[in-house]
Design an enzyme around this catalytic site. Structure first.
Site, PDB file in Angstrom:
ATOM      1  N   LYS A  99      44.782  46.792  28.561  1.00 36.78           N
ATOM      2  CA  LYS A  99      43.581  46.010  28.291  1.00 36.78           C
ATOM      3  C   LYS A  99      43.812  44.947  27.199  1.00 36.78           C
ATOM      4  O   LYS A  99      44.416  43.923  27.465  1.00 36.78           O
ATOM      5  CB  LYS A  99      42.412  46.940  27.955  1.00 36.78           C
ATOM      6  N   PHE A 130      40.004  59.582  30.805  1.00 41.11           N
ATOM      7  CA  PHE A 130      40.351  58.622  31.856  1.00 41.11           C
ATOM      8  C   PHE A 130      41.708  58.019  31.534  1.00 41.11           C
ATOM      9  O   PHE A 130      41.903  57.454  30.462  1.00 41.11           O
ATOM     10  CB  PHE A 130      39.301  57.509  31.945  1.00 41.11           C
ATOM     11  N   ASP A 139      46.663  57.698  24.406  1.00 39.65           N
ATOM     12  CA  ASP A 139      46.357  56.647  25.369  1.00 39.65           C
ATOM     13  C   ASP A 139      45.399  55.681  24.675  1.00 39.65           C
ATOM     14  O   ASP A 139      44.204  55.946  24.560  1.00 39.65           O
ATOM     15  CB  ASP A 139      45.721  57.264  26.624  1.00 39.65           C
TER      16      ASP A 139
HETATM   17  C1  LIG Z   1      41.303  51.330  31.581  1.00 38.80           C
HETATM   18  C2  LIG Z   1      42.037  52.522  31.115  1.00 38.80           C
HETATM   19  C3  LIG Z   1      43.220  52.952  31.756  1.00 38.80           C
HETATM   20  C4  LIG Z   1      43.739  52.296  33.006  1.00 38.80           C
HETATM   21  O1  LIG Z   1      44.136  50.993  32.774  1.00 38.80           O
HETATM   22  P1  LIG Z   1      44.364  50.011  34.046  1.00 38.80           P
HETATM   23  O2  LIG Z   1      44.912  48.765  33.444  1.00 38.80           O
HETATM   24  O3  LIG Z   1      43.020  49.830  34.664  1.00 38.80           O
HETATM   25  O4  LIG Z   1      45.311  50.685  34.948  1.00 38.80           O
HETATM   26  C5  LIG Z   1      43.903  54.008  31.210  1.00 38.80           C
HETATM   27  N1  LIG Z   1      43.457  54.641  30.102  1.00 38.80           N
HETATM   28  C6  LIG Z   1      42.327  54.263  29.472  1.00 38.80           C
HETATM   29  C7  LIG Z   1      41.906  54.985  28.237  1.00 38.80           C
HETATM   30  C8  LIG Z   1      41.570  53.204  29.956  1.00 38.80           C
HETATM   31  O5  LIG Z   1      40.439  52.846  29.351  1.00 38.80           O
END
Ligand SMILES: *Cc1c(COP(=O)(O)O)cnc(C)c1O
Length: 399
Positions: free
Chosen positions: A252, A138, A223
């Protein structure tokens, strides 16, 4: 389980329907607890999807907002500001990276990483642009980051996708090798897949990826939007693996609840020139001031060690539940953990936990057969035990 007498159905017709929300309105938060409009309290093991890494309304975060808001909010991204420089320095001093670009969401940081890798491919690899990503990964909800994600169904949801994201299987190096072509520029992955169900990348796999990318002159992008910022017990998750990536994204936890994200890279990869990347709010003083407070608190002596210790407590409590109820074990790193249920009862448990009286519990089920836990990194041992006691009671009913 009677609703309080003053409970009215929530009238929220003008709020766009993008997720099924329970019939409550949150009004206050403090540490590991949320309070709704009826005064009911909830023990929060979601923390806005691992966003409030220091709990709700952390005093340091609140103070940073208060102090900075009175001084300077956003002089525009065309000027330096103090907090922007200071937070960049803190991030590079505590990681293997040299340059930082601030963004407002994880998806935006990942978009930046994708653009940076493509630019680097134009300069150094004959226009190679493909970024190998992973099934069940994701990376966000913009078109490019949805295309990079390996969530089932997302390939057709807003077709056509952005091209250039072949998918491999996590922890399967042969599947990665098969995706490499002369168009490949990078490999991008979450060190622990979060939304995919808390699936940690194997140590050996991450090291093999680093070797493979070096041999083939490819970039390694991590990421860490969910796994970074102390969540797994080290400041950054890549630090568990004994490797150094070329690019990292943060989101986050970095903002402790406010919209802040970052794209980091080494000097060798920092190939953007003026005009390539930007954004109205990027690096604004208000949000980066909060980021400074968050990282200062994470780097305080003993803090990250306490995350590891609490992660071990959560792990052992979840393992107890697993053996008591014949479940399928648990997995994760630090305070990002999942309990494998072996049956599709996750959604039911989430609803029952939230609706408990007089106090509810907030947990999450990213897949129907597991529960995910991402408490505040400041959660207490008592709160961890309390959460598991509530879960035990619910499992007795449901299993
Ligand atoms: C939540 C998340 C995203 C997206 O972040 P947003 O601030 O919601 O755009 C991208 N990568 C990972 C691994 C995430 O958990």
């Amino acid at each position: 389980m009677n609703k309080p007498a003053d409970h009215h159905p929530v009238d929220a017709h003008s709020v766009m329907y993008i997720t099924k929300r329970p019939d409550i309105v949150m009004v206050e938060g403090s540490g590991s607890w949320l309070t709704d409009q009826n005064g009911k309290r909830y023990l929060d093991f979601l923390q806005g999807w691992a966003v409030n890494c220091l709990g709700h309304c952390n005093p340091g975060v609140v103070n940073a907002l208060h102090q900075q808001a009175q001084k300077l909010i956003n002089p525009s991204p065309a000027f330096y500001n103090g907090p922007m420089i200071r937070l960049s320095d803190l991030l590079t001093a505590n990681s293997c990276f040299d340059k930082v670009f601030f963004a407002n969401s994880g998806a935006e940081a990942n978009e930046g990483a994708i653009k940076l890798a493509r630019k680097w491919g134009q300069l150094h690899k004959n226009g190679a642009y493909e970024i190998i990503t992973f099934d069940h990964s994701f990376h966000g909800r913009t078109l490019a980051t949805m295309s990079a994600s390996g969530k089932p169904g997302w390939d057709t949801m807003f077709a056509p996708q952005v091209p250039g994201f072949p998918k491999a299987n996590l922890n399967d190096i042969e599947s990665v090798k098969k995706c490499i072509t002369d168009k490949t520029v990078a490999i991008m992955l979450e060190p622990v897949q979060g939304e995919g169900g808390v699936i940690p990348c194997d140590d050996s796999f991450m090291r093999e990826l680093r070797q493979l990318t070096q041999e083939n002159n490819l970039l390694l992008i991590v990421d860490e939007v969910q796994a970074g910022f102390g969540r797994t017990g080290t400041l950054f998750a890549y630090q568990h693996f004994g490797i150094e990536p070329d690019i990292m994204t943060l989101g986050k936890g970095i903002g402790g609840g406010v919209p802040l994200a970052a794209l980091l890279c080494t000097d060798e990869v920092a190939c953007f020139v003026p005009g390539d990347q930007g954004g109205t709010y990027n690096g604004n003083a208000l949000m980066t001031a909060v980021g400074i407070s968050v990282i200062d608190q994470l780097l305080a002596p003993g803090f990250l060690q306490s995350v590891i210790t609490k992660g071990e407590l959560l792990q052992s409590e979840l393992l107890k539940l697993s053996s008591e109820f014949g479940l399928k074990g648990e997995r994760g790193k630090g305070l990002l953990r999942a309990l494998m249920l072996g049956k599709d009862i996750g959604g039911k448990l989430v609803d029952l936990a939230r609706d408990l009286e007089p106090e509810g519990l907030l947990i999450n089920s990213p897949r129907p057969d597991l529960l995910r836990f991402m408490p505040a990194l400041t959660v207490s041992n008592d709160e961890i035990r309390q959460m598991c006691a509530i879960l035990r009671m619910l499992l007795k009913k449901v299993v």
